[in-house]
Design an enzyme around this catalytic site. Structure first.
Site, short mmCIF file in Angstrom:
data_model
loop_
_atom_site.label_atom_id
_atom_site.label_comp_id
_atom_site.label_asym_id
_atom_site.label_seq_id
_atom_site.Cartn_x
_atom_site.Cartn_y
_atom_site.Cartn_z
N GLU A 128 0.82 -1.20 0.00
CA GLU A 128 0.00 0.00 0.00
C GLU A 128 0.86 1.27 0.00
OE1 GLU A 128 -3.17 -0.37 -0.30
OE2 GLU A 128 -3.97 1.63 0.09
N ASP A 129 1.92 1.27 0.77
CA ASP A 129 2.65 2.52 1.02
C ASP A 129 4.04 2.59 0.40
OD1 ASP A 129 0.49 3.29 2.52
OD2 ASP A 129 1.34 2.69 4.43
#
Ligand code: MN
Length: 490
Positions: A76-77
């Protein structure tokens, strides 16, 4: 600040070379991937990954789950893809991370109800494929709640609300009392600051006066049990969690003098027979309050909780609660589902193999999903590694979670039909069923409900009776019994 050494220290299973190596490798990978990123608190991002992994370790999760916990925010990051993760850590860990990433993508819908429903549904669906994904998500949420003060107020409120409505019930269902209570108290703090402060104040005052007294009672009980030859594994005072105290106060017109379990004394003994013997000894020494003995050992709570609770007149006539349970019950109450494989590994190490090879009274009283888990465990021949792998697909294999249009979750066996669904809600709804819609479309009454379906039962206003042929397709005994009963009566 947490370090990887803390994770090793708090790991509950035997820390083998392979396990240590996997956790360490996941840590190095996550640290590199998140390097330079900060949390709102100003800490390095890796602190969040370590905190999540640490919670997972404390409730007894295995090395693969901890590795997935360390890596849970990587796709996600950071720019690293699931494919790269799979090359490095294999498909089992990667599919857990993928599951967590999917859960994280749930975005706010127009109405709060729709959002809530969507979340709940996704959680349960994820649960059906891999229970560990849900547990990682709970640990992730717990750390986010612990650090919520660094967020703007609207976000605090939204996250706290979501935690209370979605995560707390799920932690409760999984029987992870530790996480459930902490999530609940943290949400309470942000959702109702006034009452939170009020209850916290009451509690602090009470503890300041009560602490010495409780220690005195503990000493007395311990002395008595020693004298009578009962092995006491542990005896301690337990403070009531703030939110449950608040709910109780509300039921008793906020009258604190009527709450007897503000502090309870918890006695942990080796086996069930000791529990009842201890109860007898405590009652001999201190007069019990009539009608306040609760035997959750022979009648466990719906989430599987087991213990004996009794309220006594302690020294100086002060009223307090005593809880008696075995070590296993205690672990189950705190760690829920996770306690099962921790316990099993330790028993095996000691060469007892008690839990899964012999039927004990505790086992017989278990709730269905724990029973199912155990049966399945027996099939895999007491091999913990294989057992954990299997959880990924098999755990909820024979379960379906369907939803009412209002978002209530109905737990059904595989191949259950709208008629089973209707009777699961209420026998009158079952009897009056004339049709059903699933996800907005009309279906036949023998339709087989699938995981995540929203089932809307259409009922007639007049009294109806079921037809004989319903009996040919319903799957639950509740439905069968109710149909037969109604047919007979007509
Ligand atoms: Mn996270």
């Amino acid at each position: 600040m947490l370090t990887i050494e803390d994770i090793f220290k708090n790991f509950k299973l035997p820390l083998t070379k392979e396990r240590k190596e996997l956790i360490y490798r996941a840590y190095i990978f996550a640290e590199k991937a998140h390097r330079g990123q900060k949390r709102r608190s100003g800490e390095d991002y890796i602190q969040h990954c370590l905190a999540t992994a640490n919670i997972l370790g404390q409730i007894g999760m295995g090395s693969k789950t901890i590795a997935a916990g360390l890596l849970h925010d990587v796709p996600e990051d950071t720019s690293i893809t699931l494919l790269e993760l799979e090359k490095e850590f294999g498909s089992e860990i990667t599919s857990m991370i993928e599951g967590i990433t999917k859960l994280g993508r749930i975005k706010l819908r127009e109405s709060r109800e729709a959002y809530f429903l969507e979340n709940l549904r996704k959680m349960f669906l994820a649960m059906a494929s891999d229970i560990r994904v849900v547990i990682i998500k709970l640990a992730d949420r717990l750390h986010n709640m612990q650090t919520l003060q660094h967020n703007p107020p609207e976000k605090q409120h939204r996250i706290a609300m979501e935690t209370m409505e979605v995560y707390v019930p799920i932690a409760n269902r999984l029987g992870i009392g530790e996480i459930k209570a902490e999530l609940e108290d943290l949400s309470f703090k942000y959702l109702d600051q006034k009452n939170y402060a009020y209850v916290k104040n009451i509690q602090e005052k009470f503890y300041k006066e009560g602490e010495q007294y409780v220690n005195e009672v503990i000493r007395e009980i311990k002395k008595e049990l020693d004298k009578r030859g009962i092995t006491v594994s542990d005896i301690h005072g337990r403070a009531k969690h703030l939110h449950s105290l608040y709910l109780k106060l509300k039921r008793y017109e906020m009258d604190i003098s009527r709450i007897y379990d503000l502090i309870a004394i918890r006695i942990i003994v080796p086996n069930i027979a000791d529990c009842y013997e201890t109860l007898g000894i405590v009652h001999e020494k201190y007069r019990p309050l009539i009608g306040r003995i609760k035997d959750y050992i022979s009648l466990p709570k719906p989430n599987g909780y087991q213990s004996i609770h009794t309220t006594i007149f302690g020294p100086k006539g002060r009223i307090l609660e005593v809880q008696i349970r075995t070590k296993k019950m205690h672990n189950e109450a705190e760690f829920g589902i996770a306690s099962h494989w921790v316990y099993n590994e330790y028993e095996k190490k000691k060469g007892w193999r008690v839990l899964f090879s012999k039927k004990t009274a505790e086992q017989k009283e278990s709730i269905p999903w724990i029973k199912q888990l155990r049966e399945w465990h027996q099939e895999t021949g007491n091999n913990p590694e294989k057992f954990l792998e299997g959880l990924q697909i098999d755990f909820f294999k024979n379960h379906i979670f369907a939803f009412t249009p209002l978002g209530d979750v109905i737990d059904l066996p595989e191949e259950a039909t709208p008629v089973d669904f209707a009777y699961a809600i209420h026998s009158e709804i079952g009897n009056r069923t004339v049709g059903a819609k699933v996800n907005g479309k009309i279906v036949t009454l023998d339709y087989q409900i699938k995981n995540g379906d929203v089932v809307d039962i259409m009922t007639s206003k007049e009294d109806r009776k079921p037809t004989q042929d319903w009996l040919t397709f319903v799957k639950t005994s509740t439905a069968k019994t109710q149909i037969r009963r109604k047919l007979k009566r007509e």
